[in-house]
Design a protein around this motif. Sequence first.
Motif, PDB file in Angstrom:
ATOM      1  N   PHE A 199       0.952  -1.201   0.047  1.00 60.31           N
ATOM      2  CA  PHE A 199      -0.117   0.017   0.017  1.00 60.31           C
ATOM      3  C   PHE A 199       0.883   1.036  -0.074  1.00 60.31           C
ATOM      4  CE2 PHE A 199      -4.044  -1.772   2.186  1.00 60.31           C
ATOM      5  CZ  PHE A 199      -4.195  -2.872   1.329  1.00 60.31           C
ATOM      6  N   THR A 200       0.443   2.241  -0.735  1.00 60.04           N
ATOM      7  CA  THR A 200       0.943   3.743  -0.789  1.00 60.04           C
ATOM      8  C   THR A 200       0.001   4.749  -0.469  1.00 60.04           C
ATOM      9  OG1 THR A 200       2.895   2.921  -2.162  1.00 60.04           O
ATOM     10  CG2 THR A 200       2.355   4.964  -1.768  1.00 60.04           C
ATOM     11  N   ILE A 201       0.473   5.477   0.656  1.00 63.31           N
ATOM     12  CA  ILE A 201      -0.479   6.644   1.046  1.00 63.31           C
ATOM     13  C   ILE A 201       0.104   7.929   0.388  1.00 63.31           C
ATOM     14  CG2 ILE A 201       0.707   7.258   3.185  1.00 63.31           C
ATOM     15  CD1 ILE A 201      -2.091   8.026   4.333  1.00 63.31           C
ATOM     16  N   SER A 202      -0.684   8.802   0.046  1.00 59.77           N
ATOM     17  CA  SER A 202      -0.306   9.968  -0.687  1.00 59.77           C
ATOM     18  C   SER A 202      -1.266  11.060  -0.578  1.00 59.77           C
ATOM     19  CB  SER A 202       0.141   9.995  -2.218  1.00 59.77           C
ATOM     20  OG  SER A 202      -1.062   9.309  -2.907  1.00 59.77           O
ATOM     21  N   ARG A 203      -0.893  12.354  -0.704  1.00 60.70           N
ATOM     22  CA  ARG A 203      -1.870  13.462  -0.440  1.00 60.70           C
ATOM     23  C   ARG A 203      -1.603  14.483  -1.473  1.00 60.70           C
ATOM     24  NH1 ARG A 203      -0.941  15.417   5.302  1.00 60.70           N
ATOM     25  NH2 ARG A 203      -2.942  16.856   4.638  1.00 60.70           N
ATOM     26  N   ASP A 204      -2.656  15.173  -1.677  1.00 61.38           N
ATOM     27  CA  ASP A 204      -2.724  16.334  -2.794  1.00 61.38           C
ATOM     28  C   ASP A 204      -3.162  17.444  -1.867  1.00 61.38           C
ATOM     29  OD1 ASP A 204      -3.022  18.536  -4.573  1.00 61.38           O
ATOM     30  OD2 ASP A 204      -3.221  16.845  -6.356  1.00 61.38           O
ATOM     31  N   ASN A 205      -2.360  18.165  -1.463  1.00 62.49           N
ATOM     32  CA  ASN A 205      -3.031  19.584  -0.342  1.00 62.49           C
ATOM     33  C   ASN A 205      -3.623  20.440  -1.245  1.00 62.49           C
ATOM     34  OD1 ASN A 205      -1.951  18.313   1.987  1.00 62.49           O
ATOM     35  ND2 ASN A 205      -0.008  19.432   1.828  1.00 62.49           N
ATOM     36  N   ALA A 206      -3.475  20.721  -2.468  1.00 66.45           N
ATOM     37  CA  ALA A 206      -4.354  21.469  -3.310  1.00 66.45           C
ATOM     38  C   ALA A 206      -5.616  21.250  -3.566  1.00 66.45           C
ATOM     39  CB  ALA A 206      -3.431  21.691  -4.708  1.00 66.45           C
ATOM     40  N   LYS A 207      -5.763  19.901  -3.493  1.00 67.24           N
ATOM     41  CA  LYS A 207      -7.092  19.603  -3.746  1.00 67.24           C
ATOM     42  C   LYS A 207      -7.914  18.665  -2.266  1.00 67.24           C
ATOM     43  CE  LYS A 207      -6.462  17.574  -8.357  1.00 67.24           C
ATOM     44  NZ  LYS A 207      -6.515  16.383  -9.179  1.00 67.24           N
ATOM     45  N   ASN A 208      -7.135  18.948  -1.333  1.00 68.64           N
ATOM     46  CA  ASN A 208      -7.575  18.633   0.003  1.00 68.64           C
ATOM     47  C   ASN A 208      -7.946  16.930   0.035  1.00 68.64           C
ATOM     48  OD1 ASN A 208      -7.533  20.048   2.351  1.00 68.64           O
ATOM     49  ND2 ASN A 208      -9.741  20.585   2.478  1.00 68.64           N
ATOM     50  N   THR A 209      -6.848  16.386  -0.592  1.00 60.88           N
ATOM     51  CA  THR A 209      -7.417  14.840  -0.800  1.00 60.88           C
ATOM     52  C   THR A 209      -6.162  14.072  -0.394  1.00 60.88           C
ATOM     53  OG1 THR A 209      -8.982  15.459  -2.386  1.00 60.88           O
ATOM     54  CG2 THR A 209      -8.093  13.293  -2.369  1.00 60.88           C
ATOM     55  N   VAL A 210      -6.465  12.939   0.257  1.00 62.00           N
ATOM     56  CA  VAL A 210      -5.595  11.934   0.578  1.00 62.00           C
ATOM     57  C   VAL A 210      -5.885  10.799  -0.316  1.00 62.00           C
ATOM     58  CG1 VAL A 210      -6.668  11.234   2.715  1.00 62.00           C
ATOM     59  CG2 VAL A 210      -4.168  10.730   2.351  1.00 62.00           C
ATOM     60  N   TYR A 211      -4.939   9.735  -0.654  1.00 58.77           N
ATOM     61  CA  TYR A 211      -4.950   8.681  -1.306  1.00 58.77           C
ATOM     62  C   TYR A 211      -4.358   7.407  -0.683  1.00 58.77           C
ATOM     63  CZ  TYR A 211      -5.800  12.341  -4.874  1.00 58.77           C
ATOM     64  OH  TYR A 211      -6.121  13.373  -5.542  1.00 58.77           O
ATOM     65  N   LEU A 212      -4.977   6.360  -1.106  1.00 63.42           N
ATOM     66  CA  LEU A 212      -4.529   5.158  -0.762  1.00 63.42           C
ATOM     67  C   LEU A 212      -4.257   4.065  -1.642  1.00 63.42           C
ATOM     68  CD1 LEU A 212      -3.264   3.503   1.932  1.00 63.42           C
ATOM     69  CD2 LEU A 212      -5.381   2.573   2.116  1.00 63.42           C
ATOM     70  N   GLN A 213      -3.361   3.799  -2.326  1.00 63.41           N
ATOM     71  CA  GLN A 213      -3.057   2.847  -3.562  1.00 63.41           C
ATOM     72  C   GLN A 213      -2.954   1.568  -2.705  1.00 63.41           C
ATOM     73  OE1 GLN A 213      -3.229   3.383  -7.104  1.00 63.41           O
ATOM     74  NE2 GLN A 213      -2.941   1.051  -7.097  1.00 63.41           N
ATOM     75  N   MET A 214      -3.576   0.677  -3.248  1.00 65.35           N
ATOM     76  CA  MET A 214      -3.600  -0.731  -2.784  1.00 65.35           C
ATOM     77  C   MET A 214      -3.356  -1.555  -3.773  1.00 65.35           C
ATOM     78  SD  MET A 214      -6.672  -0.546   0.012  1.00 65.35           S
ATOM     79  CE  MET A 214      -7.731  -0.728  -1.202  1.00 65.35           C
ATOM     80  N   ASN A 215      -2.103  -2.399  -3.605  1.00 64.27           N
ATOM     81  CA  ASN A 215      -1.587  -3.349  -4.831  1.00 64.27           C
ATOM     82  C   ASN A 215      -1.397  -4.610  -3.941  1.00 64.27           C
ATOM     83  OD1 ASN A 215      -1.480  -1.255  -6.632  1.00 64.27           O
ATOM     84  ND2 ASN A 215       0.746  -0.911  -6.162  1.00 64.27           N
ATOM     85  N   SER A 216      -1.527  -5.727  -4.901  1.00 60.45           N
ATOM     86  CA  SER A 216      -1.271  -7.089  -4.399  1.00 60.45           C
ATOM     87  C   SER A 216      -2.255  -7.245  -3.309  1.00 60.45           C
ATOM     88  CB  SER A 216      -0.005  -7.338  -3.910  1.00 60.45           C
ATOM     89  OG  SER A 216       1.006  -6.939  -5.063  1.00 60.45           O
ATOM     90  N   LEU A 217      -3.447  -7.119  -3.468  1.00 60.69           N
ATOM     91  CA  LEU A 217      -4.436  -7.131  -2.271  1.00 60.69           C
ATOM     92  C   LEU A 217      -4.762  -8.571  -1.923  1.00 60.69           C
ATOM     93  CD1 LEU A 217      -6.865  -4.332  -3.606  1.00 60.69           C
ATOM     94  CD2 LEU A 217      -6.007  -4.634  -1.421  1.00 60.69           C
ATOM     95  N   LYS A 218      -5.021  -8.987  -0.756  1.00 60.66           N
ATOM     96  CA  LYS A 218      -5.276 -10.340  -0.324  1.00 60.66           C
ATOM     97  C   LYS A 218      -6.548 -10.246   0.248  1.00 60.66           C
ATOM     98  CE  LYS A 218      -0.487 -10.540   0.783  1.00 60.66           C
ATOM     99  NZ  LYS A 218       0.519 -10.629   2.320  1.00 60.66           N
ATOM    100  N   PRO A 219      -7.301 -11.536   0.346  1.00 56.26           N
ATOM    101  CA  PRO A 219      -8.538 -11.706   1.137  1.00 56.26           C
ATOM    102  C   PRO A 219      -8.600 -11.109   2.425  1.00 56.26           C
ATOM    103  CG  PRO A 219      -8.026 -13.819  -0.107  1.00 56.26           C
ATOM    104  CD  PRO A 219      -6.639 -12.733  -0.227  1.00 56.26           C
ATOM    105  N   GLU A 220      -7.619 -11.011   3.057  1.00 55.89           N
ATOM    106  CA  GLU A 220      -7.428 -10.529   4.472  1.00 55.89           C
ATOM    107  C   GLU A 220      -7.494  -8.948   4.395  1.00 55.89           C
ATOM    108  OE1 GLU A 220      -5.560 -12.787   3.160  1.00 55.89           O
ATOM    109  OE2 GLU A 220      -3.255 -12.489   4.012  1.00 55.89           O
ATOM    110  N   ASP A 221      -7.378  -8.590   3.438  1.00 60.89           N
ATOM    111  CA  ASP A 221      -7.559  -6.959   3.212  1.00 60.89           C
ATOM    112  C   ASP A 221      -9.049  -6.582   3.182  1.00 60.89           C
ATOM    113  OD1 ASP A 221      -4.566  -6.844   0.970  1.00 60.89           O
ATOM    114  OD2 ASP A 221      -4.732  -6.245   3.159  1.00 60.89           O
ATOM    115  N   THR A 222      -9.555  -7.541   3.201  1.00 62.50           N
ATOM    116  CA  THR A 222     -11.226  -7.082   3.049  1.00 62.50           C
ATOM    117  C   THR A 222     -11.823  -6.570   4.330  1.00 62.50           C
ATOM    118  OG1 THR A 222     -11.849  -9.036   1.706  1.00 62.50           O
ATOM    119  CG2 THR A 222     -13.518  -8.168   2.916  1.00 62.50           C
TER     120      THR A 222
END
Length: 119
Positions: A68-91
Amino acid sequence: QVQLVESGGGLVQAGGSLRLSCAASGRTFSSTVMGWFRQAPGKEREFVAAISWSGVNTYYADSVKGRFTISRDNAKNTVYLQMNSLKPEDTAVYFCAADKLESGDWVYWGQGTQVTVSS
Protein backbone atom coordinates in the motif's frame (compact mmCIF):
# COMPACT_ATOMS: atom_id res chain seq x y z
CA GLN A 1 -19.13 21.62 8.49
CA VAL A 2 -16.10 19.37 8.14
CA GLN A 3 -16.56 16.28 6.02
CA LEU A 4 -14.28 13.48 4.90
CA VAL A 5 -15.71 11.46 2.03
CA GLU A 6 -14.06 8.22 0.93
CA SER A 7 -14.47 6.68 -2.50
CA GLY A 8 -12.87 4.02 -4.67
CA GLY A 9 -13.82 0.91 -2.77
CA GLY A 10 -15.23 -2.16 -4.46
CA LEU A 11 -14.82 -5.83 -5.24
CA VAL A 12 -11.50 -7.04 -6.61
CA GLN A 13 -9.80 -10.40 -7.04
CA ALA A 14 -6.78 -11.34 -4.98
CA GLY A 15 -3.66 -9.84 -6.50
CA GLY A 16 -5.56 -6.89 -7.88
CA SER A 17 -5.38 -3.20 -7.08
CA LEU A 18 -7.64 -0.42 -5.88
CA ARG A 19 -7.09 3.26 -5.23
CA LEU A 20 -9.03 4.88 -2.44
CA SER A 21 -9.58 8.63 -2.24
CA CYS A 22 -10.60 10.77 0.69
CA ALA A 23 -11.83 14.25 -0.14
CA ALA A 24 -11.97 16.72 2.72
CA SER A 25 -14.24 19.73 2.84
CA GLY A 26 -15.22 22.38 5.33
CA ARG A 27 -11.64 23.40 6.11
CA THR A 28 -8.17 22.82 4.81
CA PHE A 29 -6.18 19.87 6.11
CA SER A 30 -2.93 20.80 4.43
CA SER A 31 -1.17 21.30 7.77
CA THR A 32 -2.36 18.14 9.52
CA VAL A 33 -1.61 14.46 9.57
CA MET A 34 -4.08 12.30 7.68
CA GLY A 35 -4.51 8.58 7.79
CA TRP A 36 -6.34 5.44 6.78
CA PHE A 37 -7.81 2.80 9.04
CA ARG A 38 -9.82 -0.34 8.36
CA GLN A 39 -12.29 -2.55 10.17
CA ALA A 40 -13.03 -6.11 9.17
CA PRO A 41 -16.22 -7.88 10.28
CA GLY A 42 -15.97 -8.92 13.91
CA LYS A 43 -12.66 -7.16 14.41
CA GLU A 44 -11.55 -3.86 15.90
CA ARG A 45 -10.62 -0.94 13.73
CA GLU A 46 -6.91 -0.97 12.94
CA PHE A 47 -4.37 1.50 11.65
CA VAL A 48 -3.34 1.12 8.01
CA ALA A 49 -1.28 4.16 7.02
CA ALA A 50 -0.64 7.82 7.81
CA ILE A 51 1.04 10.74 6.10
CA SER A 52 2.52 13.96 7.43
CA TRP A 53 1.21 17.33 6.30
CA SER A 54 4.03 17.73 3.78
CA GLY A 55 3.76 14.21 2.47
CA VAL A 56 7.43 13.59 3.25
CA ASN A 57 6.82 11.19 6.12
CA THR A 58 4.64 8.11 5.73
CA TYR A 59 3.83 5.32 8.15
CA TYR A 60 2.39 1.87 7.50
CA ALA A 61 1.10 -1.12 9.37
CA ASP A 62 3.39 -4.10 8.91
CA SER A 63 0.57 -6.00 7.23
CA VAL A 64 0.41 -3.56 4.31
CA LYS A 65 4.00 -2.36 4.07
CA GLY A 66 5.33 -2.76 0.54
CA ARG A 67 1.84 -3.20 -0.94
CA PHE A 68 0.00 0.00 0.00
CA THR A 69 1.07 3.58 -0.66
CA ILE A 70 -0.44 6.64 0.99
CA SER A 71 -0.17 10.03 -0.69
CA ARG A 72 -1.85 13.41 -0.58
CA ASP A 73 -2.63 16.39 -2.75
CA ASN A 74 -2.97 19.41 -0.49
CA ALA A 75 -4.20 21.59 -3.33
CA LYS A 76 -7.16 19.25 -3.67
CA ASN A 77 -7.50 18.61 0.08
CA THR A 78 -7.40 14.90 -0.75
CA VAL A 79 -5.51 11.89 0.54
CA TYR A 80 -5.14 8.63 -1.39
CA LEU A 81 -4.41 5.01 -0.61
CA GLN A 82 -3.03 2.94 -3.48
CA MET A 83 -3.52 -0.72 -2.66
CA ASN A 84 -1.67 -3.32 -4.72
CA SER A 85 -1.31 -7.08 -4.42
CA LEU A 86 -4.54 -7.22 -2.48
CA LYS A 87 -5.27 -10.25 -0.32
CA PRO A 88 -8.57 -11.61 1.00
CA GLU A 89 -7.47 -10.54 4.48
CA ASP A 90 -7.49 -6.91 3.28
CA THR A 91 -11.28 -7.13 3.08
CA ALA A 92 -12.69 -4.44 5.37
CA VAL A 93 -14.38 -1.08 5.54
CA TYR A 94 -11.67 1.53 5.04
CA PHE A 95 -11.92 4.84 6.87
CA CYS A 96 -10.13 8.11 6.31
CA ALA A 97 -9.09 10.16 9.35
CA ALA A 98 -7.65 13.63 9.89
CA ASP A 99 -6.14 15.70 12.71
CA LYS A 100 -4.25 13.29 14.91
CA LEU A 101 -4.05 14.51 18.50
CA GLU A 102 -1.11 13.99 20.85
CA SER A 103 -3.28 11.49 22.69
CA GLY A 104 -3.36 9.35 19.57
CA ASP A 105 -7.02 10.01 18.92
CA TRP A 106 -8.17 11.42 15.59
CA VAL A 107 -10.62 14.28 15.39
CA TYR A 108 -12.32 13.71 12.05
CA TRP A 109 -13.50 10.49 10.41
CA GLY A 110 -15.10 9.60 7.12
CA GLN A 111 -18.04 7.25 6.74
CA GLY A 112 -15.97 4.46 5.23
CA THR A 113 -15.80 2.60 1.94
CA GLN A 114 -16.07 -1.16 1.54
CA VAL A 115 -13.19 -3.10 0.04
CA THR A 116 -13.79 -6.77 -0.71
CA VAL A 117 -11.04 -9.02 -2.00
CA SER A 118 -12.12 -12.38 -3.38
CA SER A 119 -9.84 -15.40 -3.44
